[in-house]
Scaffold this active site. Sequence first.
Site, PDB file in Angstrom:
ATOM      1  N   ASN A 104       0.320   8.628   0.348  1.00 17.55           N
ATOM      2  CA  ASN A 104       0.933   9.914   0.035  1.00 17.55           C
ATOM      3  C   ASN A 104       2.196  10.180   0.839  1.00 17.55           C
ATOM      4  O   ASN A 104       3.051  10.967   0.419  1.00 17.55           O
ATOM      5  CB  ASN A 104      -0.069  11.043   0.303  1.00 17.55           C
ATOM      6  CG  ASN A 104      -1.232  11.021  -0.660  1.00 17.55           C
ATOM      7  OD1 ASN A 104      -1.049  11.186  -1.856  1.00 17.55           O
ATOM      8  ND2 ASN A 104      -2.437  10.811  -0.146  1.00 17.55           N
ATOM      9  N   THR A 126      -5.623  29.392  21.546  1.00 13.61           N
ATOM     10  CA  THR A 126      -5.505  29.214  20.099  1.00 13.61           C
ATOM     11  C   THR A 126      -5.137  27.785  19.723  1.00 13.61           C
ATOM     12  O   THR A 126      -5.683  27.218  18.769  1.00 13.61           O
ATOM     13  CB  THR A 126      -4.468  30.195  19.539  1.00 13.61           C
ATOM     14  OG1 THR A 126      -4.859  31.531  19.863  1.00 13.61           O
ATOM     15  CG2 THR A 126      -4.352  30.060  18.026  1.00 13.61           C
ATOM     16  N   ARG A 169       3.675   7.371   3.240  1.00 14.83           N
ATOM     17  CA  ARG A 169       4.400   6.155   3.608  1.00 14.83           C
ATOM     18  C   ARG A 169       4.027   5.001   2.698  1.00 14.83           C
ATOM     19  O   ARG A 169       2.952   4.970   2.100  1.00 14.83           O
ATOM     20  CB  ARG A 169       4.090   5.754   5.052  1.00 14.83           C
ATOM     21  CG  ARG A 169       4.555   6.722   6.113  1.00 14.83           C
ATOM     22  CD  ARG A 169       4.453   6.078   7.496  1.00 14.83           C
ATOM     23  NE  ARG A 169       3.101   5.616   7.792  1.00 14.83           N
ATOM     24  CZ  ARG A 169       2.802   4.706   8.710  1.00 14.83           C
ATOM     25  NH1 ARG A 169       3.763   4.141   9.424  1.00 14.83           N
ATOM     26  NH2 ARG A 169       1.545   4.357   8.929  1.00 14.83           N
ATOM     27  N   LEU A 170       4.931   4.040   2.621  1.00 11.79           N
ATOM     28  CA  LEU A 170       4.657   2.740   2.016  1.00 11.79           C
ATOM     29  C   LEU A 170       4.507   1.723   3.143  1.00 11.79           C
ATOM     30  O   LEU A 170       5.333   1.676   4.059  1.00 11.79           O
ATOM     31  CB  LEU A 170       5.796   2.325   1.091  1.00 11.79           C
ATOM     32  CG  LEU A 170       5.689   0.922   0.463  1.00 11.79           C
ATOM     33  CD1 LEU A 170       6.291   0.920  -0.936  1.00 11.79           C
ATOM     34  CD2 LEU A 170       6.376  -0.156   1.315  1.00 11.79           C
ATOM     35  N   LYS A 171       3.451   0.946   3.071  1.00 11.92           N
ATOM     36  CA  LYS A 171       3.226  -0.130   4.043  1.00 11.92           C
ATOM     37  C   LYS A 171       3.167  -1.448   3.290  1.00 11.92           C
ATOM     38  O   LYS A 171       2.618  -1.511   2.186  1.00 11.92           O
ATOM     39  CB  LYS A 171       1.926   0.129   4.821  1.00 11.92           C
ATOM     40  CG  LYS A 171       1.977   1.406   5.650  1.00 11.92           C
ATOM     41  CD  LYS A 171       0.637   1.786   6.233  1.00 11.92           C
ATOM     42  CE  LYS A 171      -0.295   2.388   5.205  1.00 11.92           C
ATOM     43  NZ  LYS A 171       0.154   3.702   4.701  1.00 11.92           N
ATOM     44  N   ASP A 196       0.858  -1.179   0.000  1.00  7.02           N
ATOM     45  CA  ASP A 196       0.000   0.000   0.000  1.00  7.02           C
ATOM     46  C   ASP A 196       0.895   1.229   0.000  1.00  7.02           C
ATOM     47  O   ASP A 196       1.560   1.520   1.004  1.00  7.02           O
ATOM     48  CB  ASP A 196      -0.921  -0.019   1.229  1.00  7.02           C
ATOM     49  CG  ASP A 196      -1.636   1.309   1.457  1.00  7.02           C
ATOM     50  OD1 ASP A 196      -1.866   2.034   0.468  1.00  7.02           O
ATOM     51  OD2 ASP A 196      -1.956   1.612   2.621  1.00  7.02           O
ATOM     52  N   GLY A 234      -9.326   7.078  -6.552  1.00  4.00           N
ATOM     53  CA  GLY A 234      -8.062   6.641  -5.972  1.00  4.00           C
ATOM     54  C   GLY A 234      -8.072   5.151  -5.658  1.00  4.00           C
ATOM     55  O   GLY A 234      -9.031   4.639  -5.073  1.00  4.00           O
ATOM     56  N   ASP A 243      -6.450   3.427  -3.516  1.00  6.03           N
ATOM     57  CA  ASP A 243      -6.498   3.086  -2.093  1.00  6.03           C
ATOM     58  C   ASP A 243      -7.930   3.131  -1.571  1.00  6.03           C
ATOM     59  O   ASP A 243      -8.350   2.272  -0.780  1.00  6.03           O
ATOM     60  CB  ASP A 243      -5.585   3.995  -1.277  1.00  6.03           C
ATOM     61  CG  ASP A 243      -5.929   5.479  -1.414  1.00  6.03           C
ATOM     62  OD1 ASP A 243      -6.584   5.875  -2.401  1.00  6.03           O
ATOM     63  OD2 ASP A 243      -5.514   6.256  -0.520  1.00  6.03           O
ATOM     64  N   ARG A 244      -8.690   4.128  -2.023  1.00  6.50           N
ATOM     65  CA  ARG A 244     -10.099   4.199  -1.643  1.00  6.50           C
ATOM     66  C   ARG A 244     -10.849   2.966  -2.137  1.00  6.50           C
ATOM     67  O   ARG A 244     -11.643   2.363  -1.407  1.00  6.50           O
ATOM     68  CB  ARG A 244     -10.738   5.470  -2.221  1.00  6.50           C
ATOM     69  CG  ARG A 244     -10.160   6.767  -1.690  1.00  6.50           C
ATOM     70  CD  ARG A 244     -10.695   7.976  -2.460  1.00  6.50           C
ATOM     71  NE  ARG A 244     -12.138   8.150  -2.249  1.00  6.50           N
ATOM     72  CZ  ARG A 244     -12.859   9.036  -2.943  1.00  6.50           C
ATOM     73  NH1 ARG A 244     -12.292   9.798  -3.880  1.00  6.50           N
ATOM     74  NH2 ARG A 244     -14.164   9.158  -2.689  1.00  6.50           N
TER      75      ARG A 244
END
Length: 262
Positions: free
Chosen positions: A10, A187, A12-14, A7, A103, A105-106
């Site tokens: 944007n 804030t 990391r790679l897993k 996977d 996408g 991944d989605r």
Amino acid sequence: MTFLAIDIGNTRLKWTLYDAPRVGATLLAHGAQFLENIDKLAENEWQSLPAPSLMLGCNVAGEAVRYRIEEQLELWDIQPTWVYSSTEEAGLTNGYDHPTRLGSDRWVAMVGAYRRMLRAVAEGAPARPVVLVMVGTAVTVEAIDPQGRFLGGFILPGHGMMLRALESGTAGLRVPTGEVVPFPTNTSDGLTSGGTYAIAGAVYRMTEHLRATCQCEPLLYMTGGAGWKMLPHMSGQFELVESLIFDGLLEIAQQRFGLAGS
């Protein structure tokens, strides 16, 4: 027949290595790496792994990153295979105006979520619509009806992206380390709470849309690297499934490679 699932997000790679490309396969090894460090996977993390027989992945980081990973995969004699969004996969129908622009991944995570619902149906539960929230660099909120049609989804900035946008566009603001509280009085808490509740509000709205459309209560799933941060602030009983993209890759691999599930 070992199976490598990848996977590429944007940031990391897993990756995970299983003993077979099927649902219920045994996890043998797993890891993650920031994209700037992926060019040494073959020398380091992957060097001692048993050679996978098959590989399947999804990638939203662009072609250049995919080429870099395929160079690392030359460590083994396997053909890289990638999931691209399509009109149908594993019983899920893509309702996007242009299905291939969704996408990957989605799409893969939705396959995992929908098949998870179907396994509950096989055990006697009623078919239900699904709201799937992916919390990462960006946040997506997907709606799937009980028949497996992806109806559409929201896309909004992740929490960090919202805060950086405020920092760059507002004089005197800095990315905070505040808390999420009902009534912020400083804030930092105001920025942290505002970003968190903005995401929660979008999810609540999608849940309402899907409930009204399908006339029943949706199943609520959450995944993504920052899902655990959002979970305490959500309306509804969300189930956090951190492995959902890999669950989807296993579902797709099982169907594509023709192995029976457990």
